[in-house]
Motif scaffolding. Structure first.
Motif, PDB file in Angstrom:
ATOM      1  N   SER A 190      79.519  39.358   0.444  1.00  0.00           N
ATOM      2  CA  SER A 190      80.520  39.321   1.501  1.00  0.00           C
ATOM      3  C   SER A 190      80.254  38.116   2.402  1.00  0.00           C
ATOM      4  N   GLU A 191      81.119  37.938   3.382  1.00  0.00           N
ATOM      5  CA  GLU A 191      80.872  36.894   4.380  1.00  0.00           C
ATOM      6  C   GLU A 191      79.603  37.281   5.131  1.00  0.00           C
ATOM      7  N   MET A 192      78.633  36.413   5.236  1.00  0.00           N
ATOM      8  CA  MET A 192      77.424  36.763   5.973  1.00  0.00           C
ATOM      9  C   MET A 192      77.125  35.637   6.943  1.00  0.00           C
ATOM     10  N   SER A 193      77.338  35.930   8.213  1.00  0.00           N
ATOM     11  CA  SER A 193      77.208  34.896   9.227  1.00  0.00           C
ATOM     12  C   SER A 193      75.749  34.474   9.424  1.00  0.00           C
ATOM     13  N   ALA A 194      75.554  33.191   9.675  1.00  0.00           N
ATOM     14  CA  ALA A 194      74.207  32.684   9.927  1.00  0.00           C
ATOM     15  C   ALA A 194      73.637  33.265  11.212  1.00  0.00           C
ATOM     16  N   ALA A 195      74.524  33.790  12.074  1.00  0.00           N
ATOM     17  CA  ALA A 195      74.073  34.351  13.354  1.00  0.00           C
ATOM     18  C   ALA A 195      73.215  35.603  13.171  1.00  0.00           C
ATOM     19  N   ILE A 196      73.357  36.191  11.970  1.00  0.00           N
ATOM     20  CA  ILE A 196      72.546  37.395  11.720  1.00  0.00           C
ATOM     21  C   ILE A 196      71.066  37.029  11.669  1.00  0.00           C
ATOM     22  N   PHE A 197      70.787  35.877  11.096  1.00  0.00           N
ATOM     23  CA  PHE A 197      69.400  35.507  10.856  1.00  0.00           C
ATOM     24  C   PHE A 197      68.838  34.636  11.982  1.00  0.00           C
ATOM     25  N   THR A 198      69.005  35.112  13.203  1.00  0.00           N
ATOM     26  CA  THR A 198      68.535  34.327  14.345  1.00  0.00           C
ATOM     27  C   THR A 198      67.597  35.152  15.212  1.00  0.00           C
ATOM     28  N   ASP A 199      66.794  34.458  15.998  1.00  0.00           N
ATOM     29  CA  ASP A 199      65.879  35.106  16.934  1.00  0.00           C
ATOM     30  C   ASP A 199      66.640  36.001  17.904  1.00  0.00           C
ATOM     31  N   ARG A 200      67.792  35.501  18.299  1.00  0.00           N
ATOM     32  CA  ARG A 200      68.602  36.227  19.254  1.00  0.00           C
ATOM     33  C   ARG A 200      68.960  37.606  18.720  1.00  0.00           C
ATOM     34  N   ASN A 201      69.357  37.606  17.450  1.00  0.00           N
ATOM     35  CA  ASN A 201      69.712  38.869  16.821  1.00  0.00           C
ATOM     36  C   ASN A 201      68.466  39.745  16.637  1.00  0.00           C
ATOM     37  N   LEU A 202      67.351  39.083  16.326  1.00  0.00           N
ATOM     38  CA  LEU A 202      66.098  39.807  16.104  1.00  0.00           C
ATOM     39  C   LEU A 202      65.688  40.601  17.336  1.00  0.00           C
ATOM     40  N   THR A 203      65.800  39.952  18.476  1.00  0.00           N
ATOM     41  CA  THR A 203      65.285  40.560  19.701  1.00  0.00           C
ATOM     42  C   THR A 203      66.351  41.299  20.503  1.00  0.00           C
ATOM     43  N   ARG A 204      67.450  41.635  19.846  1.00  0.00           N
ATOM     44  CA  ARG A 204      68.528  42.281  20.571  1.00  0.00           C
ATOM     45  C   ARG A 204      68.205  43.729  20.939  1.00  0.00           C
ATOM     46  N   GLY A 205      67.337  44.359  20.194  1.00  0.00           N
ATOM     47  CA  GLY A 205      66.982  45.753  20.477  1.00  0.00           C
ATOM     48  C   GLY A 205      68.002  46.691  19.881  1.00  0.00           C
ATOM     49  N   LYS A 206      68.178  47.841  20.503  1.00  0.00           N
ATOM     50  CA  LYS A 206      69.078  48.855  19.956  1.00  0.00           C
ATOM     51  C   LYS A 206      70.514  48.379  20.026  1.00  0.00           C
TER      52      LYS A 206
END
Lengths: 276, 409
Positions: free
Chosen positions: A260-276
């Motif tokens: 599927s479409e998989m945005s590069a934004a998924i694989f970012t520090d920001r996403n990592l540390t987003r929490g719940k």
């Protein structure tokens, strides 16, 4: 006198590993292997084994990427632990991301593998931990999967020499092929040899992992094959520890989406540390 | 016989200075042995007792498998332990549950692998709580779930002072990630490098949450009032435990301490023997000198008709009397010296201190006086005194009459 316990700690440090500014137990869940061409089965030794291996990897990880929602049940004699998680695995971007959604205690814990760096975020202490390569053999989140099993760098085609060992009849009347895999010299793999059983349509049935003495240590069985986006995919993976009684980890797939479409934004520090 | 004793007493009183010096040599020799014993025993027992009380306790109740594997998976289910019955056993001082687990501690990018231990701050104050070893800040408060009490060595390594935040990360009982955020409330310094470097204490409730240990503990620590009661109390506790639990004595939990104790005891014995020899030879030396001095006197008595046997009897009686008379001041001197070291521990410095600390001992030697030390030393000196008085007595009896009388001294 805590000498004994300190020794334990020292082994703990190996289990935990220290890297970057911090370290931890556990690591990236996810994925297995490499690219693909759809395939037509030929019997026995006449088969193109490389193509078969690619085919198996393709079934498990998709050609470009795979997204799934799973429940992992870690079974031990004294307890069972159930975790739910969502995972994104992009072969094209060579990155994967896992976020634990349940139980509440672990919710928000996330794992990011990107540019061959593995990191874990622990929301409870708002800390990101890098998981060093030396920890690849360690258990992932206390399961029977090692970091390497799930966040695997190794590839069935790149790191192993495979050959067809035999064919046999599988459940449901399909013809299965038994492959013997031996690690290539200098390949950075955990398992010196493996045995893979898969159908002619590349649907994995069983992976058995051997140590250098040729003893089988772990075994993963795939079952509950359902059709997703026109392809057969096993929805239940059970990793059994063959050296311990009554110890296994089960992965049940609830949702799987390939390519599927998989945005590069998924694989970012920001996403990592987003929490719940 | 009566005459012999009378003569011996007169002889002793005649040259009082000589008698006092001989007696003092004897008494001081005894006192040295008593004091040495006191220090040895003290360094021994108080260190063992201290090490045991603040680490494993006299016994630990463990889930079978924990001793080998040392992971939280093998935690003790506290509801399976009849705590009430165990606490009611005469001789049991306390039963305390702890949660101990290796964790990685972090503060501002510095990390260190340590033992995190959850304890009941109030009940453990005198035991594993190390309240008396507070160096700075304050002791733990059971209501303060994010408060931590850390060792001075760890504080130094992680640059921590009271008020600083720190994080720990490890593995919980269900093998999930155990993580906790704490604030350093206090820093302790025990003198034991092992504890100071590697131990971090937090309230039990806090550790329970971090390691998913509701209803569980890693160990049930049993403190016993008197060491002599260990076996009896242990047998009683064992009868109360289920098949999944085991009672493990401290010697099995901290075998390093046992080895150290044995080594220490062996060195102690060698030292006592050397000291005793020095003391005994000092006494013999004084006795013989006093006999040599009196050879003319013995010759004279013999010339007047006294048989050699009488001389022998007189001299040996003198020695025996002297021995008896010296024992009391010897014991007194020994007690005085011992009491001094009981209240004024010897402080070790430099290499000796470091080696003690690395073994978890405090670099202090406290005296410990036992009744056995007193009577055993007295008895051995009495026997030695009697045996060794034969030598000067024989010497006196063999005085060459003519040779001694010819000389004008």
């Amino acid at each position: 006198m805590e000498v004994k316990k300190m020794r334990l700690i020292e082994s703990g440090i190996k289990a935990v590993g220290i890297s970057g500014r911090f370290a931890a137990t556990g690591l990236l869940l996810l994925s297995l292997i490499v690219p693909v061409t759809p395939a037509i089965g030929l019997p026995g030794a006449a088969r193109d084994v490389t193509r078969d291996m690619n085919g198996i990897e393709d079934v498990m990880r998709g050609r470009l990427n795979v997204y799934y929602e799973i429940t992992m049940t870690v079974h031990r004699k004294r307890w069972d632990r159930v975790m739910s998680m969502r995972a994104w695995d992009s072969r094209r971007q060579n990155a994967s991301f896992i976020k634990i959604t349940e139980p509440a205690r672990d919710a928000g814990t996330a794992f990011l593998k990107k540019d061959n760096i593995f990191r874990q975020y622990i929301p409870r202490i708002k800390r990101t931990i890098r998981i060093s390569p030396s920890m690849m053999l360690q258990s992932w989140m206390g399961s029977d999967f090692s970091n390497d099993d799930l966040a695997r760098e190794s590839s069935l085609t790149k790191d192993y020499d495979a050959k067809v060992k035999s064919t046999k009849a599988c459940e449901g009347g399909a013809t299965c092929i038994v492959y013997a895999l031996t690690a290539k010299p200098d390949a950075p793999v955990v398992w010196p040899s493996m045995e893979i059983v898969a159908t002619e349509r590349y649907v994995p049935v069983r992976f058995t992992y051997y140590n250098s003495e040729g003893t089988a240590l772990k075994e993963m069985r795939f079952s509950d094959v359902k059709t997703i986006q026109g392809r057969a995919f096993p929805h239940l993976w059970v990793m059994k520890n063959l050296t311990q009684d009554d110890q296994q980890t089960e992965i049940r797939f609830h949702r799987v989406a390939f390519d599927s479409e998989m945005s590069a934004a998924i694989f970012t520090d920001r996403n990592l540390t987003r929490g719940k | 016989m009566k005459t012999t004793i009378k003569l011996a007493i007169r002889n002793l009183l005649r040259n009082r200075r000589r008698t006092i010096i001989t007696s003092l040599t004897f008494a001081v020799g005894m006192a040295i042995i008593i004091v040495t014993n006191t220090i040895m025993k003290g360094s021994h027992e108080s260190n063992i007792e201290r090490a045991v009380r603040r680490s494993s306790g006299h016994y630990e109740i463990l889930y079978r498998g924990f001793l080998d594997k040392q992971t939280l998976y093998y935690s003790l289910e506290t509801s399976h332990v009849n705590g009430e019955a165990i606490r009611a056993i005469p001789g049991v001082e306390a039963l305390l549950y702890r949660i101990s687990a290796p964790v990685l501690a972090e503060s501002e990018g510095r990390t260190r692998l340590i033992i995190l231990r959850g304890i009941d701050p109030e009940k453990e104050a005198d035991y594993g709580g190390l309240k008396a070893n507070l160096k700075s800040g304050s002791y733990l408060d059971s209501g303060d779930l994010h408060g931590a009490y850390v060792g001075s060595g760890m504080a130094e390594a992680l640059h921590l002072k009271p008020g600083d935040p720190m994080f720990v990360i490890g593995e919980a009982r269900d093998m999930s990630v155990a993580a906790g955020a704490y604030t350093v409330r206090g820093i302790f310094e025990t003198g034991s490098a092992d504890l100071d470097r590697n131990l971090m204490l937090v309230p039990y409730e806090s550790a329970k949450e971090v390691f998913v240990m509701e209803g569980f503990a890693t160990e049930g620590v049993v403190m016993i009032k008197s060491y002599d009661e260990m076996d009896r109390v242990g047998d009683t506790i064992r009868k109360l435990l289920g098949p999944d639990e085991e009672l493990v004595p401290w010697k099995k939990i901290i075998p390093e301490l046992v080895q150290l104790v044995a080594l220490d005891a062996a060195f102690g014995e060698i030292m006592i023997i050397i000291l005793a020899m020095i003391a005994v030879f000092g006494v013999i030396n004084t006795l013989i000198t006093s006999i040599l001095e009196r050879r003319r006197e013995f010759a004279m008595i013999m010339a007047l008709g006294a048989p050699r046997k009488t001389i022998f009897q007189i001299v040996i009686t003198e020695s025996i009397l002297l021995t008896f008379v010296s024992i009391l001041p010897g014991v007194l001197l020994g007690i005085i010296g011992s009491v001094y070291f009981i209240y004024n521990p010897i402080v070790l410095t430099g290499e000796a201190a470091r080696s003690m600390q690395s073994w978890g001992f405090e670099p202090f030697i406290y005296g410990r006086l036992s009744f056995k030390n007193l009577w055993a030393t007295s008895l051995s000196f009495l026997v030695l005194g009697l045996v060794f008085s034969l030598w000067p007595a024989l010497l006196a009896a063999r005085t060459k009459i003519m040779k001694r009388l010819q000389r004008t001294e």
